[in-house]
Design a protein around this motif. Sequence first.
Motif: not given
Length: 613
Positions: A174-178, A193-201, A289-295, A315-322
């Motif tokens: 999972a980590i190499p893919r992410a 990248a920040l929009i995708a990363t920070i909210p997941t912590l 936060f991800v949706v708002l950031g992406l918007a 696809s990378s944005f969605l796959a990263f979150y997945h």
Amino acid sequence: MTQDQGSTNPSPSARASPTFGATSRGLSGQIGDLIWLSRKVVATDSRSVRLWAAMTLAIGLLTPVQLWATKGVADNLQERLDGGPGAAMWPFAALWLAVLGFTLLAGQVEGVFAATARERGGAAIAAEALDHATRIDLASFEHQGFYDQVALVLTSAEEKASDVVTQFISFGWAIPRAAAYLAVLLVFDWRLALIATIPTLPAVWGWFFSGALYWHAFEEQTRERRLAAYYAGLLSDRQAAKEVRLFGLAPTLIARWEASYWTTARELRTRGLRIGLKQRGLSLLSLSFVVLGLAWYVSIGPAEASAGTVVVVISSFLAFYHSIYFLGQPIQILGQSSGFASNLRGFLNWPADGAGLTARIAPVSGAGELRLEAVSFTYPGGTEPTLSDISLTIPARETIALVGENGAGKSTLVKLMLGLYAPDSGRVLLDGVDLATVDPVEVRKRLSGVFQHFTRYPLSARDNVTLGDCGKDGQAEAALDAAGLTRLVDRLPDGLDTILSPDLGGTDLSGGQWQRLAIARAGIREASLLALDEPTAALDPLAEVAIFKRFSDLARDRTTVLVSHRLGIARLADRIVVLERGRIVEQGTHDALIARPDSEYTAMWDAQARWYR
């Protein structure tokens, strides 16, 4: 012989309850325990684990290649649609298919190495835990809370130990893919990248601690779940079936099983719901936060890009979150396993009997002198001493009988004599050597015994006598003859090789026959001290007489301690010691004690004699 005079120590204070479970280790402690456990598992089969991890990592590292191939196919396809040659589309497509094929093949190979590593690692940890359970302070097992903790560790060891490595290795996929998806976003625009990363912590934090909370709830239910299993076992147990049917116990036992089962199930479900709601709340907050950031990012207008780039970025944005959320289950399982790892580490660090002792004791060379000096003992968690200020000397080759009412402390005293319990104060010495200074394994080579609640091993008749280091195979016949079992063995279908368990397709014995077998097992060992705790309790009068006749052979050249409520067998002893409320109140020969009309022994003797007049 008169009673030894020991010092008059005060009764020991209440003994603390033993526990090794971690209550609050903190995040760093929990992670440290997980790493400790994973290293132990890896060490059992490092080759399989390395190959397993390598296959998993290879699959994960191919993600950037697959993304690059996808972008190449998309860009070349767009070029063809726009009238261009798009000549590189087929090589990119071939690369994409090659990566897919390798991934499928590597996944199959990975499964083989994973199964091997899990089996060997889990079994090794379980074996280590089981071995340690046989070497820790036996008295601690008498404490119910400690026993519950041990039972939970032992029943969870194999599964939880292999789970830890499984989840850590899943990060290799999972980590190499992410990381690959995140790299694409960073190259395109660091803000994305920040929009995708920070909210997941917060979600990652919530997954780990929700698992830890679930383990804590599971741990609290250990006793109730064991009780449910006990009720279910009674309903299907061959020995219990007679009373279950005779007394109509099935409805009561089923009702109690259901009560215990549903108590634990409802509590786990309720706690799981609360934990799950908190976890889902954090996940929903992260997603918001991800949706708002992406918007926001879309509103400020991303840079111009090719169709292939847009496809890969989206696809990378969605796959990263997945990929991050794919880690949710492994992280949650690691949270649960952190509680187990802490408990296992505490259990394995629990001092073993005789740890660090270097003193030795003389090998078996006939009978030995046993001396107790001002011995007191309280069970763990107890508030009152079971034995107080016991001082007693048993010369070599003497036979003594311990008598007294139920609860007087006779069986506890025998366990102290055999080195199974350590006194809270005072000393137990064998041939002048303090047992507290000697490795218990060495001590027990000189000791043997028949316990009030002996074990019926579902093994062959031969193994029931010679199992472990009890004796050599060639001695089995002599020991069985001494216990009056020769004719019985001759009638068994396969003689000494007959399995003594109807559950395993063998033969069962009567209670008295099993007790004779236990006597044979004790007698075959070349021990200098022999303890017999109610050795004829399950025997009929004629069988008891037969054992009495053989008693001199059993006790020959041994120091012998005999415990019995049947005072007739006590007459065989050279000396009788009377216990009352954990203290020695009188001792002497049968004739000397019976000559005193006011003695405790005389009162017990007269009470039993009335039934035979």
